[in-house]
Motif scaffolding. Structure first.
Motif, PDB file in Angstrom:
ATOM      1  N   THR A  45       0.855  -1.189   0.000  1.00 24.24           N
ATOM      2  CA  THR A  45       0.000   0.000   0.000  1.00 24.24           C
ATOM      3  C   THR A  45       0.888   1.235   0.000  1.00 24.24           C
ATOM      4  O   THR A  45       2.079   1.166   0.346  1.00 24.24           O
ATOM      5  CB  THR A  45      -0.895   0.028   1.258  1.00 24.24           C
ATOM      6  N   PHE A  46       0.314   2.387  -0.348  1.00 29.57           N
ATOM      7  CA  PHE A  46       1.085   3.625  -0.266  1.00 29.57           C
ATOM      8  C   PHE A  46       1.484   3.905   1.178  1.00 29.57           C
ATOM      9  O   PHE A  46       2.552   4.467   1.433  1.00 29.57           O
ATOM     10  CB  PHE A  46       0.282   4.793  -0.834  1.00 29.57           C
ATOM     11  N   TRP A  47       0.620   3.540   2.127  1.00 29.98           N
ATOM     12  CA  TRP A  47       0.990   3.701   3.536  1.00 29.98           C
ATOM     13  C   TRP A  47       2.237   2.885   3.847  1.00 29.98           C
ATOM     14  O   TRP A  47       3.166   3.389   4.487  1.00 29.98           O
ATOM     15  CB  TRP A  47      -0.158   3.252   4.453  1.00 29.98           C
ATOM     16  N   GLY A  48       2.262   1.634   3.409  1.00 24.02           N
ATOM     17  CA  GLY A  48       3.418   0.779   3.676  1.00 24.02           C
ATOM     18  C   GLY A  48       4.700   1.339   3.097  1.00 24.02           C
ATOM     19  O   GLY A  48       5.756   1.321   3.739  1.00 24.02           O
ATOM     20  N   VAL A  49       4.612   1.867   1.884  1.00 24.91           N
ATOM     21  CA  VAL A  49       5.799   2.444   1.238  1.00 24.91           C
ATOM     22  C   VAL A  49       6.254   3.699   1.976  1.00 24.91           C
ATOM     23  O   VAL A  49       7.443   3.858   2.298  1.00 24.91           O
ATOM     24  CB  VAL A  49       5.512   2.760  -0.251  1.00 24.91           C
ATOM     25  N   GLN A  50       5.313   4.589   2.272  1.00 22.86           N
ATOM     26  CA  GLN A  50       5.642   5.883   2.863  1.00 22.86           C
ATOM     27  C   GLN A  50       6.081   5.772   4.318  1.00 22.86           C
ATOM     28  O   GLN A  50       7.025   6.438   4.759  1.00 22.86           O
ATOM     29  CB  GLN A  50       4.435   6.826   2.762  1.00 22.86           C
ATOM     30  N   GLU A  51       5.393   4.929   5.088  1.00 27.69           N
ATOM     31  CA  GLU A  51       5.618   4.887   6.532  1.00 27.69           C
ATOM     32  C   GLU A  51       6.584   3.797   6.980  1.00 27.69           C
ATOM     33  O   GLU A  51       7.097   3.854   8.099  1.00 27.69           O
ATOM     34  CB  GLU A  51       4.280   4.712   7.251  1.00 27.69           C
ATOM     35  N   VAL A  52       6.841   2.805   6.122  1.00 28.20           N
ATOM     36  CA  VAL A  52       7.727   1.704   6.525  1.00 28.20           C
ATOM     37  C   VAL A  52       8.939   1.586   5.613  1.00 28.20           C
ATOM     38  O   VAL A  52      10.082   1.629   6.087  1.00 28.20           O
ATOM     39  CB  VAL A  52       6.949   0.361   6.555  1.00 28.20           C
ATOM     40  N   ILE A  53       8.729   1.445   4.314  1.00 27.20           N
ATOM     41  CA  ILE A  53       9.844   1.161   3.409  1.00 27.20           C
ATOM     42  C   ILE A  53      10.791   2.355   3.271  1.00 27.20           C
ATOM     43  O   ILE A  53      12.021   2.217   3.428  1.00 27.20           O
ATOM     44  CB  ILE A  53       9.323   0.744   2.014  1.00 27.20           C
ATOM     45  N   PHE A  88      -4.371  -1.899 -10.001  1.00 23.49           N
ATOM     46  CA  PHE A  88      -4.604  -0.957  -8.909  1.00 23.49           C
ATOM     47  C   PHE A  88      -3.541  -1.167  -7.840  1.00 23.49           C
ATOM     48  O   PHE A  88      -2.799  -2.156  -7.861  1.00 23.49           O
ATOM     49  CB  PHE A  88      -5.996  -1.163  -8.284  1.00 23.49           C
ATOM     50  N   ILE A  89      -3.476  -0.221  -6.903  1.00 18.88           N
ATOM     51  CA  ILE A  89      -2.746  -0.391  -5.650  1.00 18.88           C
ATOM     52  C   ILE A  89      -3.764  -0.164  -4.536  1.00 18.88           C
ATOM     53  O   ILE A  89      -4.373   0.904  -4.473  1.00 18.88           O
ATOM     54  CB  ILE A  89      -1.566   0.589  -5.522  1.00 18.88           C
ATOM     55  N   PRO A  90      -3.987  -1.148  -3.681  1.00 18.03           N
ATOM     56  CA  PRO A  90      -5.001  -0.972  -2.634  1.00 18.03           C
ATOM     57  C   PRO A  90      -4.544   0.039  -1.593  1.00 18.03           C
ATOM     58  O   PRO A  90      -3.349   0.347  -1.481  1.00 18.03           O
ATOM     59  CB  PRO A  90      -5.115  -2.375  -2.018  1.00 18.03           C
ATOM     60  N   SER A 193     -11.586   0.777  -2.655  1.00 22.95           N
ATOM     61  CA  SER A 193     -11.012   2.076  -3.036  1.00 22.95           C
ATOM     62  C   SER A 193     -10.910   2.261  -4.544  1.00 22.95           C
ATOM     63  O   SER A 193     -10.760   3.383  -5.026  1.00 22.95           O
ATOM     64  CB  SER A 193      -9.617   2.229  -2.415  1.00 22.95           C
ATOM     65  N   ALA A 194     -10.980   1.166  -5.297  1.00 20.17           N
ATOM     66  CA  ALA A 194     -10.816   1.248  -6.751  1.00 20.17           C
ATOM     67  C   ALA A 194     -12.111   0.943  -7.498  1.00 20.17           C
ATOM     68  O   ALA A 194     -12.091   0.734  -8.704  1.00 20.17           O
ATOM     69  CB  ALA A 194      -9.717   0.294  -7.212  1.00 20.17           C
ATOM     70  N   LYS A 195     -13.240   0.912  -6.797  1.00 23.36           N
ATOM     71  CA  LYS A 195     -14.517   0.593  -7.440  1.00 23.36           C
ATOM     72  C   LYS A 195     -14.847   1.597  -8.548  1.00 23.36           C
ATOM     73  O   LYS A 195     -15.356   1.239  -9.606  1.00 23.36           O
ATOM     74  CB  LYS A 195     -15.640   0.573  -6.397  1.00 23.36           C
ATOM     75  N   LYS A 196     -14.570   2.881  -8.295  1.00 21.01           N
ATOM     76  CA  LYS A 196     -14.842   3.897  -9.304  1.00 21.01           C
ATOM     77  C   LYS A 196     -13.987   3.672 -10.551  1.00 21.01           C
ATOM     78  O   LYS A 196     -14.442   3.865 -11.675  1.00 21.01           O
ATOM     79  CB  LYS A 196     -14.589   5.294  -8.738  1.00 21.01           C
ATOM     80  N   LEU A 197     -12.741   3.258 -10.325  1.00 19.44           N
ATOM     81  CA  LEU A 197     -11.857   2.956 -11.447  1.00 19.44           C
ATOM     82  C   LEU A 197     -12.431   1.802 -12.274  1.00 19.44           C
ATOM     83  O   LEU A 197     -12.417   1.840 -13.507  1.00 19.44           O
ATOM     84  CB  LEU A 197     -10.460   2.570 -10.926  1.00 19.44           C
ATOM     85  N   GLN A 198     -12.986   0.807 -11.604  1.00 23.36           N
ATOM     86  CA  GLN A 198     -13.614  -0.310 -12.284  1.00 23.36           C
ATOM     87  C   GLN A 198     -14.802   0.158 -13.125  1.00 23.36           C
ATOM     88  O   GLN A 198     -14.956  -0.240 -14.277  1.00 23.36           O
ATOM     89  CB  GLN A 198     -14.078  -1.351 -11.270  1.00 23.36           C
ATOM     90  N   GLU A 199     -15.623   1.047 -12.546  1.00 23.82           N
ATOM     91  CA  GLU A 199     -16.792   1.545 -13.256  1.00 23.82           C
ATOM     92  C   GLU A 199     -16.401   2.320 -14.497  1.00 23.82           C
ATOM     93  O   GLU A 199     -17.024   2.194 -15.566  1.00 23.82           O
ATOM     94  CB  GLU A 199     -17.621   2.429 -12.323  1.00 23.82           C
ATOM     95  N   ILE A 200     -15.348   3.122 -14.392  1.00 18.08           N
ATOM     96  CA  ILE A 200     -14.872   3.900 -15.541  1.00 18.08           C
ATOM     97  C   ILE A 200     -14.389   2.983 -16.650  1.00 18.08           C
ATOM     98  O   ILE A 200     -14.702   3.170 -17.830  1.00 18.08           O
ATOM     99  CB  ILE A 200     -13.743   4.868 -15.106  1.00 18.08           C
TER     100      ILE A 200
END
Length: 204
Positions: A45-53, A88-90, A193-200
């Motif tokens: 996740t972006f959280w994992g990258v930003q806050e841990v990695i 996607f990235i969750p 979080s990516a449902k809208k992307l799926q709809e598009i």
């Protein structure tokens, strides 16, 4: 896909040696020690990258070929997107939504006590509280308020030493009650979080 194969992808795209990248990919997948199925992917996740990695490896590093590599770009393009078939990235919130069977009675006091027992400076406190800032869900703090995060992740960040103590909260409290969602399995379905992307994409 294992960390070595991810590192081979990085080497092919960015040059240098496999060893330049394997430790980063191994850390992203290290949560397999906590949960052996794809529910483990809380660091994907972006959280994992930003806050841990990034706090462990830095915003960038120089590979063995002398090229500067951006850590965020490496994690996203060579690992996260690859594992979810570039769909996607969750978000961390997607994982927290699957933690709906966690007992909430007394959870606030339990987390508050854990925080008081292990935190001794504001920087560590901010890191430990970051899941709550991102998701707004108290139960998300179980991701950082546990024996694994305190005795593995914080020491790797250089923020604390491992503690010889009985921990009231272990990673089992995160993963045992977590539902397995099909989106966790290599991008077969879209997360909330990516449902809208799926709809598009369907409309296109």
């Amino acid at each position: 896909m294992n960390p070595y194969k991810h590192a081979q992808i990085s080497q092919k795209r960015r040059g240098g040696e496999v060893e330049d990248y394997v430790d980063i990919h191994a850390l992203i997948d290290s949560t397999k020690m906590l949960c052996t199925d794809n529910r483990h992917r809380i660091l994907h996740t972006f959280w994992g990258v930003q806050e841990v990695i990034i706090p462990i490896f830095g915003h960038s590093f120089v590979n063995s070929a002398g090229k500067t590599i951006e850590t965020k770009d490496l994690c996203e393009k060579d690992h996260l997107l690859v594992d979810f078939h570039h769909r996607f990235i969750p978000t961390l919130g997607d994982f927290v939504m699957a933690m709906d069977d966690i007992p909430t009675a007394g959870l606030a006091k339990r987390l508050e006590k854990f925080h008081a027992d292990v935190i001794d400076n504001p920087q560590i406190s901010a890191t430990m509280l970051s899941p709550l800032s991102v998701t707004g869900q108290l139960k998300s703090l179980l991701i950082t308020h546990n024996s694994w995060f305190v005795n593995t992740i914080l020491p790797m960040m250089g923020m604390a030493k491992a503690r010889f103590m009985e921990f009231d909260i272990s990673p089992d409290m995160i993963f045992n009650p977590m539902r397995f969602e099909m989106w966790m399995d290599n991008g077969a379905f879209y997360p909330p979080s990516a449902k809208k992307l799926q709809e598009i994409k369907v409309k296109l």
